[in-house]
Scaffold this motif. Sequence first.
Motif, PDB file in Angstrom:
ATOM      1  N   LEU A   1     -79.806 -28.858 -68.411  1.00 61.84           N
ATOM      2  CA  LEU A   1     -80.403 -30.087 -67.887  1.00 61.84           C
ATOM      3  C   LEU A   1     -80.541 -31.127 -68.997  1.00 61.84           C
ATOM      4  CD1 LEU A   1     -81.675 -31.596 -65.514  1.00 61.84           C
ATOM      5  CD2 LEU A   1     -83.853 -30.472 -66.059  1.00 61.84           C
ATOM      6  N   ALA A   2     -81.008 -30.694 -70.167  1.00 60.00           N
ATOM      7  CA  ALA A   2     -81.140 -31.615 -71.305  1.00 60.00           C
ATOM      8  C   ALA A   2     -79.776 -32.157 -71.721  1.00 60.00           C
ATOM      9  CB  ALA A   2     -81.808 -30.905 -72.481  1.00 60.00           C
ATOM     10  N   ALA A   3     -78.771 -31.310 -71.699  1.00 59.39           N
ATOM     11  CA  ALA A   3     -77.426 -31.751 -72.077  1.00 59.39           C
ATOM     12  C   ALA A   3     -76.892 -32.778 -71.092  1.00 59.39           C
ATOM     13  CB  ALA A   3     -76.486 -30.547 -72.148  1.00 59.39           C
ATOM     14  N   GLY A   4     -77.112 -32.535 -69.797  1.00 65.19           N
ATOM     15  CA  GLY A   4     -76.619 -33.448 -68.782  1.00 65.19           C
ATOM     16  C   GLY A   4     -77.318 -34.790 -68.787  1.00 65.19           C
ATOM     17  N   VAL A   5     -78.627 -34.776 -69.045  1.00 62.91           N
ATOM     18  CA  VAL A   5     -79.432 -36.005 -68.992  1.00 62.91           C
ATOM     19  C   VAL A   5     -79.449 -36.733 -70.340  1.00 62.91           C
ATOM     20  CG1 VAL A   5     -81.763 -36.913 -68.629  1.00 62.91           C
ATOM     21  CG2 VAL A   5     -80.863 -35.153 -67.107  1.00 62.91           C
ATOM     22  N   LEU A   6     -79.572 -35.966 -71.434  1.00 64.57           N
ATOM     23  CA  LEU A   6     -79.744 -36.563 -72.758  1.00 64.57           C
ATOM     24  C   LEU A   6     -78.540 -36.375 -73.673  1.00 64.57           C
ATOM     25  CD1 LEU A   6     -83.430 -35.377 -73.336  1.00 64.57           C
ATOM     26  CD2 LEU A   6     -82.676 -37.669 -72.663  1.00 64.57           C
ATOM     27  N   GLY A   7     -77.572 -35.588 -73.231  1.00 63.60           N
ATOM     28  CA  GLY A   7     -76.380 -35.382 -74.040  1.00 63.60           C
ATOM     29  C   GLY A   7     -76.522 -34.354 -75.134  1.00 63.60           C
ATOM     30  N   ASP A   8     -77.652 -33.638 -75.170  1.00 62.04           N
ATOM     31  CA  ASP A   8     -77.891 -32.676 -76.247  1.00 62.04           C
ATOM     32  C   ASP A   8     -78.747 -31.523 -75.709  1.00 62.04           C
ATOM     33  OD1 ASP A   8     -78.564 -31.247 -78.514  1.00 62.04           O
ATOM     34  OD2 ASP A   8     -79.082 -33.005 -79.712  1.00 62.04           O
ATOM     35  N   PRO A   9     -78.209 -30.302 -75.650  1.00 58.75           N
ATOM     36  CA  PRO A   9     -78.970 -29.161 -75.122  1.00 58.75           C
ATOM     37  C   PRO A   9     -80.164 -28.764 -75.984  1.00 58.75           C
ATOM     38  CG  PRO A   9     -76.934 -28.411 -76.126  1.00 58.75           C
ATOM     39  CD  PRO A   9     -76.853 -29.909 -76.074  1.00 58.75           C
ATOM     40  N   ALA A  10     -80.213 -29.264 -77.210  1.00 58.41           N
ATOM     41  CA  ALA A  10     -81.322 -28.908 -78.105  1.00 58.41           C
ATOM     42  C   ALA A  10     -82.550 -29.793 -77.891  1.00 58.41           C
ATOM     43  CB  ALA A  10     -80.875 -29.004 -79.560  1.00 58.41           C
TER      44      ALA A  10
ATOM     45  N   LEU B   1     -76.736 -40.801 -59.592  1.00 63.98           N
ATOM     46  CA  LEU B   1     -78.000 -40.176 -60.011  1.00 63.98           C
ATOM     47  C   LEU B   1     -78.596 -40.859 -61.246  1.00 63.98           C
ATOM     48  CD1 LEU B   1     -77.017 -36.400 -59.621  1.00 63.98           C
ATOM     49  CD2 LEU B   1     -78.510 -37.724 -58.121  1.00 63.98           C
ATOM     50  N   GLY B   2     -78.006 -41.958 -61.666  1.00 67.16           N
ATOM     51  CA  GLY B   2     -78.495 -42.646 -62.856  1.00 67.16           C
ATOM     52  C   GLY B   2     -78.048 -41.978 -64.142  1.00 67.16           C
ATOM     53  N   LEU B   3     -76.952 -41.208 -64.065  1.00 63.12           N
ATOM     54  CA  LEU B   3     -76.452 -40.474 -65.224  1.00 63.12           C
ATOM     55  C   LEU B   3     -75.018 -40.887 -65.525  1.00 63.12           C
ATOM     56  CD1 LEU B   3     -77.680 -36.893 -64.231  1.00 63.12           C
ATOM     57  CD2 LEU B   3     -78.800 -38.483 -65.805  1.00 63.12           C
ATOM     58  N   ASP B   4     -74.529 -40.477 -66.696  1.00 58.21           N
ATOM     59  CA  ASP B   4     -73.128 -40.670 -67.010  1.00 58.21           C
ATOM     60  C   ASP B   4     -72.296 -39.924 -65.973  1.00 58.21           C
ATOM     61  OD1 ASP B   4     -71.155 -41.414 -69.464  1.00 58.21           O
ATOM     62  OD2 ASP B   4     -70.530 -39.539 -68.527  1.00 58.21           O
ATOM     63  N   ASN B   5     -71.171 -40.492 -65.590  1.00 56.10           N
ATOM     64  CA  ASN B   5     -70.377 -39.877 -64.539  1.00 56.10           C
ATOM     65  C   ASN B   5     -69.900 -38.474 -64.918  1.00 56.10           C
ATOM     66  OD1 ASN B   5     -69.709 -40.698 -61.878  1.00 56.10           O
ATOM     67  ND2 ASN B   5     -67.547 -40.606 -62.423  1.00 56.10           N
ATOM     68  N   LYS B   6     -69.783 -38.201 -66.217  1.00 52.56           N
ATOM     69  CA  LYS B   6     -69.309 -36.894 -66.674  1.00 52.56           C
ATOM     70  C   LYS B   6     -70.473 -36.010 -67.148  1.00 52.56           C
ATOM     71  CE  LYS B   6     -64.686 -38.472 -68.021  1.00 52.56           C
ATOM     72  NZ  LYS B   6     -63.686 -38.555 -69.125  1.00 52.56           N
TER      73      LYS B   6
ATOM     74  N   LEU C   1     -66.025 -32.814 -59.838  1.00 57.24           N
ATOM     75  CA  LEU C   1     -67.096 -32.076 -60.504  1.00 57.24           C
ATOM     76  C   LEU C   1     -67.346 -32.603 -61.912  1.00 57.24           C
ATOM     77  CD1 LEU C   1     -69.060 -29.573 -60.567  1.00 57.24           C
ATOM     78  CD2 LEU C   1     -67.142 -28.317 -61.583  1.00 57.24           C
ATOM     79  N   LEU C   2     -66.280 -32.866 -62.647  1.00 53.62           N
ATOM     80  CA  LEU C   2     -66.394 -33.264 -64.049  1.00 53.62           C
ATOM     81  C   LEU C   2     -66.422 -34.778 -64.240  1.00 53.62           C
ATOM     82  CD1 LEU C   2     -64.035 -30.597 -65.679  1.00 53.62           C
ATOM     83  CD2 LEU C   2     -66.502 -30.481 -65.241  1.00 53.62           C
ATOM     84  N   GLY C   3     -66.483 -35.517 -63.137  1.00 52.46           N
ATOM     85  CA  GLY C   3     -66.660 -36.965 -63.233  1.00 52.46           C
ATOM     86  C   GLY C   3     -65.433 -37.745 -63.613  1.00 52.46           C
ATOM     87  N   VAL C   4     -64.263 -37.111 -63.515  1.00 53.11           N
ATOM     88  CA  VAL C   4     -63.019 -37.819 -63.833  1.00 53.11           C
ATOM     89  C   VAL C   4     -62.674 -38.802 -62.720  1.00 53.11           C
ATOM     90  CG1 VAL C   4     -60.549 -37.544 -64.293  1.00 53.11           C
ATOM     91  CG2 VAL C   4     -62.192 -35.880 -65.202  1.00 53.11           C
ATOM     92  N   SER C   5     -63.019 -38.437 -61.489  1.00 59.50           N
ATOM     93  CA  SER C   5     -62.821 -39.329 -60.347  1.00 59.50           C
ATOM     94  C   SER C   5     -64.130 -39.453 -59.583  1.00 59.50           C
ATOM     95  CB  SER C   5     -61.723 -38.791 -59.421  1.00 59.50           C
ATOM     96  OG  SER C   5     -62.127 -37.558 -58.825  1.00 59.50           O
ATOM     97  N   GLY C   6     -64.254 -40.512 -58.798  1.00 59.88           N
ATOM     98  CA  GLY C   6     -65.476 -40.732 -58.046  1.00 59.88           C
ATOM     99  C   GLY C   6     -66.588 -41.276 -58.923  1.00 59.88           C
TER     100      GLY C   6
ATOM    101  N   LEU D   1     -71.942 -33.468 -66.032  1.00 62.81           N
ATOM    102  CA  LEU D   1     -71.853 -32.016 -65.902  1.00 62.81           C
ATOM    103  C   LEU D   1     -70.974 -31.373 -66.974  1.00 62.81           C
ATOM    104  CD1 LEU D   1     -71.818 -31.551 -62.040  1.00 62.81           C
ATOM    105  CD2 LEU D   1     -73.511 -30.641 -63.661  1.00 62.81           C
ATOM    106  N   VAL D   2     -70.161 -32.175 -67.673  1.00 65.95           N
ATOM    107  CA  VAL D   2     -69.344 -31.611 -68.744  1.00 65.95           C
ATOM    108  C   VAL D   2     -70.239 -31.065 -69.870  1.00 65.95           C
ATOM    109  CG1 VAL D   2     -67.561 -32.063 -70.471  1.00 65.95           C
ATOM    110  CG2 VAL D   2     -67.349 -33.041 -68.173  1.00 65.95           C
ATOM    111  N   PRO D   3     -71.145 -31.866 -70.462  1.00 65.59           N
ATOM    112  CA  PRO D   3     -72.017 -31.293 -71.494  1.00 65.59           C
ATOM    113  C   PRO D   3     -72.975 -30.243 -70.936  1.00 65.59           C
ATOM    114  CG  PRO D   3     -72.673 -33.551 -70.963  1.00 65.59           C
ATOM    115  CD  PRO D   3     -71.336 -33.325 -70.322  1.00 65.59           C
ATOM    116  N   ALA D   4     -73.350 -30.369 -69.652  1.00 72.96           N
ATOM    117  CA  ALA D   4     -74.239 -29.364 -69.053  1.00 72.96           C
ATOM    118  C   ALA D   4     -73.562 -28.004 -69.018  1.00 72.96           C
ATOM    119  CB  ALA D   4     -74.636 -29.800 -67.639  1.00 72.96           C
ATOM    120  N   ILE D   5     -72.287 -27.980 -68.649  1.00 79.83           N
ATOM    121  CA  ILE D   5     -71.540 -26.719 -68.611  1.00 79.83           C
ATOM    122  C   ILE D   5     -71.268 -26.206 -70.028  1.00 79.83           C
ATOM    123  CG2 ILE D   5     -69.350 -25.647 -67.924  1.00 79.83           C
ATOM    124  CD1 ILE D   5     -69.330 -27.769 -65.598  1.00 79.83           C
ATOM    125  N   LYS D   6     -70.958 -27.112 -70.945  1.00 79.45           N
ATOM    126  CA  LYS D   6     -70.701 -26.721 -72.331  1.00 79.45           C
ATOM    127  C   LYS D   6     -71.941 -26.153 -73.014  1.00 79.45           C
ATOM    128  CE  LYS D   6     -68.346 -29.552 -74.902  1.00 79.45           C
ATOM    129  NZ  LYS D   6     -67.892 -30.813 -75.520  1.00 79.45           N
ATOM    130  N   ALA D   7     -73.123 -26.492 -72.521  1.00 76.51           N
ATOM    131  CA  ALA D   7     -74.371 -26.030 -73.148  1.00 76.51           C
ATOM    132  C   ALA D   7     -74.521 -24.518 -73.088  1.00 76.51           C
ATOM    133  CB  ALA D   7     -75.569 -26.703 -72.486  1.00 76.51           C
TER     134      ALA D   7
END
Length: 336
Positions: free
Chosen positions: A63-72, A283-288, A272-277, A290-296
């Motif tokens: 969640l932190a990675a998806g919203v803030l870009g950093d899982p830490a 949701l007020g987030l970067d379109n991609k 899913l990864l925000g490449v299209s759409g 879920l990419v950092p969320a999955i990478k976390a």
Amino acid sequence: MRNVLIAASLLVAGLSTASAATLDTVKQRGTLVCGVSTGFAGFSAPDSQGNFKGLDVDYCRALAAGVLGDPAKVRYVALTAQNRFTALQSGEIDVLYRNSTQTYLRGTTLGLRQGPVNFYDGQGFVVKKDLGVKEPKDLKGATVCVAQGTTHEVTLGDYGRANGIDWKPLVFDLPDTMYQAFFGGRCDAMTQDASALAGAVATAAPKPDDYVVLPLTISKEPLGPFTRNGDEVWSDIVTWLHYGLVEAEELGVTQSNADEMTKSQVPAIQRLLGVSGDLGSRLGLDNKWLVPAIKAGGNYGEIFERNVGKASPLKLERGLNATWSKGGLMYAIPFK
């Protein structure tokens, strides 16, 4: 009529502002405040360095990675069964990821919203093998350790009355205290979610091979996150994070290949990864996001296996927590 339209527009604007309150707070603070348990092996427990690890913790990191870009960028607040919901209601935490059972009363009386189930469990019992117990009904007259303020305490009483079992509950405030009492011989049995019992045996028992978790469970324990009512955008983010992790497993998107999969020509992966759409921006987030969320921490299957599955000390089967295509209940709502 014009005044009515203006009033309606102002109301919608006000609701939109209110519904994004937690997201705005988290972004401004730069840290996610995540409520977790004081110590459930496999779900959220501090390691020898004091760093929280577990399935629930991995959701906080995602969640932190998806919203803030950093899982830490997470601050963990360890909560007991007694204070977990109050902490969320009061705004002490942003989201509750603390293996909490979702129930009718919790969904209608606490002013909280129950997110999607991220772990299907059931209340079980653990006993010493030499006790010769095969099922809960063999525990007539037994002393049973149980945690206070949990659904387990209620279910224990209900099951006992329904089946004529006169067991003697011994109630504890904290799981750690309960574990010490049970493994110290103060109780004949201990009851809790079956997954938590497996974790307790693996990490807290002096001789794990001396104990057995009974195969029969006596309840449904659907576990998942909680957010505050009236905060629709934030609740939606928490909801779609889970579906995104499940969808990633179904589509073969993993912690190691998430970046590479953004080049995929498969429409479902592109969405899913925000490449299209524009699903992320809605949701007020970067379109991609879920990419950092999955990478976390990986997709749902990776998170499960690492923390509670065969690669973990708990060695749990996927069972009901397998994806729907493999006989389980994990099913992602389509990203369309």
